[in-house]
Design a protein around this motif. Structure first.
Motif, PDB file in Angstrom:
ATOM      1  N   UNK B  84       0.815  -1.222   0.000  1.00 50.20           N
ATOM      2  CA  UNK B  84       0.000   0.000   0.000  1.00 50.20           C
ATOM      3  C   UNK B  84       0.844   1.265   0.000  1.00 50.20           C
ATOM      4  N   UNK B  85       2.176   1.130   0.067  1.00 44.38           N
ATOM      5  CA  UNK B  85       3.063   2.303   0.073  1.00 44.38           C
ATOM      6  C   UNK B  85       3.184   2.872  -1.336  1.00 44.38           C
ATOM      7  N   UNK B  86       3.916   2.143  -2.213  1.00 47.55           N
ATOM      8  CA  UNK B  86       4.084   2.658  -3.573  1.00 47.55           C
ATOM      9  C   UNK B  86       3.855   1.601  -4.646  1.00 47.55           C
ATOM     10  N   UNK B  87       3.210   0.492  -4.262  1.00 48.63           N
ATOM     11  CA  UNK B  87       2.752  -0.447  -5.293  1.00 48.63           C
ATOM     12  C   UNK B  87       3.670  -1.593  -5.650  1.00 48.63           C
ATOM     13  N   UNK B  88       4.789  -1.794  -4.942  1.00 47.65           N
ATOM     14  CA  UNK B  88       5.622  -2.963  -5.242  1.00 47.65           C
ATOM     15  C   UNK B  88       4.920  -4.227  -4.732  1.00 47.65           C
ATOM     16  N   UNK B  89       5.391  -5.383  -5.158  1.00 40.79           N
ATOM     17  CA  UNK B  89       4.774  -6.642  -4.757  1.00 40.79           C
ATOM     18  C   UNK B  89       5.522  -7.196  -3.551  1.00 40.79           C
ATOM     19  N   UNK B  90       4.765  -7.516  -2.488  1.00 42.93           N
ATOM     20  CA  UNK B  90       5.385  -7.978  -1.247  1.00 42.93           C
ATOM     21  C   UNK B  90       5.857  -9.415  -1.379  1.00 42.93           C
ATOM     22  N   UNK B  91       6.838  -9.785  -0.552  1.00 42.72           N
ATOM     23  CA  UNK B  91       7.370 -11.153  -0.544  1.00 42.72           C
ATOM     24  C   UNK B  91       7.056 -11.804   0.799  1.00 42.72           C
ATOM     25  N   UNK B 100       7.151  -8.972   3.486  1.00 42.77           N
ATOM     26  CA  UNK B 100       8.094  -7.880   3.485  1.00 42.77           C
ATOM     27  C   UNK B 100       8.141  -7.294   2.071  1.00 42.77           C
ATOM     28  N   UNK B 101       8.070  -5.941   2.025  1.00 42.99           N
ATOM     29  CA  UNK B 101       8.126  -5.300   0.709  1.00 42.99           C
ATOM     30  C   UNK B 101       9.585  -4.979   0.383  1.00 42.99           C
ATOM     31  N   UNK B 102      10.098  -5.436  -0.776  1.00 41.57           N
ATOM     32  CA  UNK B 102      11.518  -5.256  -1.082  1.00 41.57           C
ATOM     33  C   UNK B 102      11.893  -3.807  -1.416  1.00 41.57           C
ATOM     34  N   UNK B 103      10.906  -2.961  -1.663  1.00 39.55           N
ATOM     35  CA  UNK B 103      11.240  -1.606  -2.112  1.00 39.55           C
ATOM     36  C   UNK B 103      11.711  -0.711  -0.959  1.00 39.55           C
ATOM     37  N   UNK B 104      10.916  -0.644   0.111  1.00 35.75           N
ATOM     38  CA  UNK B 104      11.310   0.233   1.216  1.00 35.75           C
ATOM     39  C   UNK B 104      11.195  -0.452   2.563  1.00 35.75           C
ATOM     40  N   UNK B 105      11.136  -1.797   2.550  1.00 35.96           N
ATOM     41  CA  UNK B 105      11.199  -2.552   3.808  1.00 35.96           C
ATOM     42  C   UNK B 105       9.927  -2.575   4.623  1.00 35.96           C
ATOM     43  N   UNK B 115       3.141  -4.002  10.165  1.00 33.55           N
ATOM     44  CA  UNK B 115       3.970  -4.255  11.353  1.00 33.55           C
ATOM     45  C   UNK B 115       4.937  -3.090  11.533  1.00 33.55           C
ATOM     46  N   UNK B 116       5.623  -2.732  10.437  1.00 33.75           N
ATOM     47  CA  UNK B 116       6.542  -1.591  10.520  1.00 33.75           C
ATOM     48  C   UNK B 116       6.797  -1.088   9.113  1.00 33.75           C
ATOM     49  N   UNK B 117       7.413   0.113   9.067  1.00 38.91           N
ATOM     50  CA  UNK B 117       7.797   0.653   7.770  1.00 38.91           C
ATOM     51  C   UNK B 117       6.801   1.667   7.247  1.00 38.91           C
ATOM     52  N   UNK B 118       7.052   2.151   6.010  1.00 40.69           N
ATOM     53  CA  UNK B 118       6.271   3.263   5.453  1.00 40.69           C
ATOM     54  C   UNK B 118       4.844   2.975   4.981  1.00 40.69           C
ATOM     55  N   UNK B 119       4.392   1.710   4.790  1.00 40.86           N
ATOM     56  CA  UNK B 119       3.037   1.549   4.248  1.00 40.86           C
ATOM     57  C   UNK B 119       1.980   2.199   5.121  1.00 40.86           C
ATOM     58  N   UNK B 120       1.079   2.972   4.523  1.00 44.71           N
ATOM     59  CA  UNK B 120       0.075   3.699   5.307  1.00 44.71           C
ATOM     60  C   UNK B 120      -1.135   2.860   5.704  1.00 44.71           C
ATOM     61  N   UNK B 121      -1.433   1.798   4.918  1.00 50.41           N
ATOM     62  CA  UNK B 121      -2.646   1.020   5.155  1.00 50.41           C
ATOM     63  C   UNK B 121      -2.328  -0.465   5.123  1.00 50.41           C
TER      64      UNK B 121
END
Lengths: 273, 138, 367
Positions: B84-91, B100-105, B115-121
């Motif tokens: 939900x942060x910038x559209x990358x595909x989570x792993x 875990x999203x590989x783009x910004x953790x 759990x943590x990191x930049x995703x807003x939703x």
């Protein structure tokens, strides 16, 4: 002056050369490649006796047009001249009369089934017809209803029964032929008729298979079912035709618009002169 | 009608026709280039349970976007796999039982919450049913 | 001053747009006796633009892979909204472009506009003619239908008669021994990038030469129709008592363009199959040559020449000679007379040439 004359003469000579070389008719280069030939055709094609008889009829047949060669029915090896007719390579030779339905039935399975259940099938070996009786052996053509005719069917019994079946099949057959023509026409106009063509092919086979039961009641019953399938095809055809008609109307407006605009531009230009 | 009036009339008519032509070209052009509205909307996806052993995640396409079906500790979860942060595909991180999203953790729990990191939703949850040994999403 | 006038002044003091418009449009004078044939150039420009635009649109959905090409074109024709329209425009446009090109070539021939000082213009036009033939040939293969495949086979075969290097030339052209996926790849690159860019450049040169030398004076309606050029120094050929390009001739150009578009629309909407024989809708089969496959109408004279001459090398040589003659025409025909009816030898040769060309085309079609 002299140089200009020489130039003109050279020019005329060149043109004359071109014109006369065209007048020399010569060998026409044959650019159409022939399909790859089998060893079967290589031998039998040049035979003058009975061995050469089937070649020409086969070449004009629906089997040949569909890429079905000698080896597809008779087995054998079409690439190896030495072992072409070896039983080890699956060569079956000419089937005996009673073996003909099974021979053709290796591919035309459903028809074999229907035939064996029918009066014709039961008469096999007792003077009854085989596939070859009506369809020929090598000169097999795409089937039309005309294959049922007085001359052929009255060889063993009265034509009256065959005539009734033929009559029952007329209407559906007429529609099949009509729809086939329409699909060919649309295909030539760039419409993607692949799926519909295949559907028609399936319906047609299902229908033509019917005859081999030689049972009028069955034919009538199936005709009703098949009519439903044909209605779907007709629906597709009419939708496509409607769409193409609408395109033509839009085109008429476009062309008319351009013509009017051309006239306006012309008049406007004249007003400035 | 004098020349001036005639010219104006002709010029205006011509301009109108040409504008019409431009419109008549623009409409087919836009329809031709518009993304195709295929039937991916509301198309259910069926996945056999055998394809999702415990602790693993299976990624698939749902309604035109990547989604993930994960099985962990005997429970199934079906989420959108788009961060939900910038559209990358989570792993899926099997050892940590989280995404875990590989783009910004950005990290997501198995239920999609951040759990943590930049995703807003949180990751969107997708409806699914289990029947006859397979999962049907949508 | 209103905002529009302010904007106009702002632009004008920076790039002198007023002076530019006066020089190129309202102050650009054309001969009074200019005729409709002179519009064929702008018609060709419009045509080329339509081809580029429709070509770009087709590129969005076309796949240049031998396995997928035919199916992608079928997809464009049947599924993509208005795909049929853009594809048909592109196919019809390519044929009409060649027709218009022939018209342009013939009108220049008949009005003697190729003569001094316009040799460069003629040469660049000749190159453009060949490039358009090339782009048509390469584009023809892209749908990967039976027609595409076998017409390309026949066409690339003819290069093989060049002595010594013939076979290697054919293989180089095709990217393989016979037409196949490598051929599609290189023809695609040629058709989409190389030739269009070259054509655009050549058009630029052609137009520059036109502007630099000045529009030619038609030889009709004049008492003295001889070429006035003396050749002692460069001089722009102006027409001081002529009509302004804008709005007078521009409107006549527009009228001709719109008439052409009406013709274009008629073919696209009512005769779309004029240039699509049945084999155009059958996917390519490398093992099955259809009966009587032929190249497109504009290559039929070449094809027929190769067929009727005793050796293919002679056929190629004859065509090479004819094309060389055409290219060097301004250097061969140095007469000053420009009116066609006052040049009997030229007129005779021209008409014989046209009749031969058309005759070969018809013969090629029916044989």
């Amino acid at each position: 002056m002299i140089r200009s004359t020489i130039r003109h003469i050279a020019l005329a000579a060149l043109i004359l050369c071109l014109a006369s070389s065209i007048a020399i008719g010569a060998v026409v280069v044959d650019t159409a490649a022939k399909p790859p030939a089998t060893v079967c055709l290589a031998c039998h094609g040049s035979q003058t006796g009975p061995g050469g008889i089937p070649v020409k009829p086969w070449q004009g047949s629906v089997h040949a047009a569909g890429g079905i060669g000698c080896q597809d029915c008779h087995g054998g090896d079409p690439k190896d001249a030495v072992n072409a007719m070896s039983p080890a390579r699956g060569f079956l030779g000419v089937p005996a009369e009673q073996g003909i339905p099974a021979f053709c039935g290796r591919c035309h399975v459903g028809i074999l089934e229907d035939y064996l259940k029918s009066a014709h099938g039961r008469a096999l070996g007792k003077g009854g017809p085989t596939c070859v009786t009506c369809h020929g052996s090598h000169e097999v053509q795409k089937v039309t209803l005309e294959i049922i005719n007085e001359k052929r069917c009255s060889a063993c019994h009265t034509y009256e029964r065959a005539a009734r079946i033929k009559a029952a099949m007329q209407e559906v057959e007429r529609n099949l032929v009509r729809i086939d023509g329409e699909i060919t026409r649309l295909k030539q106009e760039g419409v993607d008729t692949d799926a519909w063509g295949k559907q028609l092919f399936a319906v047609r086979n299902r229908y033509h298979r019917l005859f081999h039961n030689v049972d009028v009641a069955l034919v009538r019953k199936e005709s009703a079912a098949i009519r439903g399938e044909l209605d779907k095809l007709d629906d597709f055809l009419s939708r496509t035709d409607e769409e193409r008609y609408r395109r033509k109307i839009a085109g008429a407006f476009a062309v008319g618009g351009f013509l009017v605009a051309a006239l306006l531009a012309h008049l406007l230009a004249k007003s400035y002169d | 009608m004098n020349t001036g009036t005639r010219r104006r009339f002709l010029a205006t008519s011509l301009a109108a026709l040409l504008a019409g032509t431009a419109g008549a070209v623009l409409y087919p052009l836009l329809r031709y280039l518009a993304p195709r509205r295929t039937d991916t909307a509301q198309q259910a996806v069926r996945i056999p349970l055998a394809e999702i052993p415990d602790g693993t995640a299976k990624f698939f396409d749902f309604e035109g976007k990547p989604a993930v079906l994960v099985s962990s500790k005997g429970k199934l979860a079906c989420l959108s796999a788009v961060c939900t942060h910038l559209g990358c595909i989570v792993q899926w991180q099997k050892d940590r039982e989280e995404f875990r999203c590989p783009c910004h953790g950005g990290r997501f729990a198995i239920d999609g919450t951040v759990v943590s990191g930049p995703p807003p939703r949180p990751l969107a949850r997708l409806p699914f049913t289990v029947a006859n040994g397979s999962v049907t999403v949508g | 001053m209103n905002p529009l006038q302010k904007l106009h002044t702002w632009i004008d003091v920076r790039i002198g747009i007023d002076a530019l418009l006066k020089k190129e449009l309202t102050g650009y004078l054309l001969p009074r006796n200019i005729n409709a044939w002179y519009s064929l150039g702008s018609i060709l420009l419009v045509l080329f633009s339509i081809q580029v635009l429709t070509g770009i649109l087709l590129l969005v959905y076309y796949v240049p892979d031998a396995e997928k090409a035919f199916q992608s074109v079928t997809f464009i024709m049947n599924q993509v909204p208005f795909g049929w329209l853009f594809r048909t425009c592109h196919a019809v446009g390519s044929n009409l472009m060649i027709l218009a090109l022939f018209g342009h070539l013939l009108s220049v021939l008949f009005m003697g506009s190729y003569k001094s000082p316009r040799e460069f213009n003629w040469l660049s036009g000749f190159v453009l003619f060949n490039l358009v033939m090339g782009i048509s040939l390469t584009g023809y293969l892209l749908p990967w239908s039976q027609l595409s495949f076998w017409a390309t086979t026949v066409a690339t075969n003819s290069v093989g008669v060049v002595p010594v290097i013939g076979e290697q030339l054919v293989e180089f052209l095709r990217g393989a021994k016979s037409v196949g996926p490598p051929t599609l790849s290189r023809f695609f690159v040629l058709h989409v990038v190389v030739i269009p860019a070259t054509i655009a450049g050549m058009i630029g040169l052609h137009l520059f030469l036109l502007k630099r030398t000045g529009v030619s004076l038609p030889p009709f309606g004049l008492s003295d129709t001889r070429n006035a050029w003396r050749g002692e120094q460069y001089r722009y050929e102006d027409h001081p008592d002529g009509i302004p390009f804008f709005p007078n001739f521009a409107l006549r150009d527009l009228s001709s363009i719109l008439l052409y578009l009406a013709l274009f629309g008629t073919v696209v909407f009512f005769l779309p199959n004029l240039f699509f024989p049945a084999q155009a809708f059958v996917p390519a089969d490398p093992f099955q040559t259809p009966d009587r496959i032929k190249p497109e109408w504009y290559f039929l004279p070449n094809y027929q020449t190769l067929r009727i001459l005793p050796s293919e090398l002679l056929g190629l040589a004859v065509q090479g000679a004819a094309m060389t003659f055409l290219a060097l025409l301004p250097f061969i025909d140095r007469g000053t007379e420009r009116h066609p009816l006052k040049r009997p030898l030229f007129l005779t040769c021209c008409i014989c040439g046209i009749l031969t060309f058309v005759g070969l085309m018809i013969w090629g079609h029916y044989s």
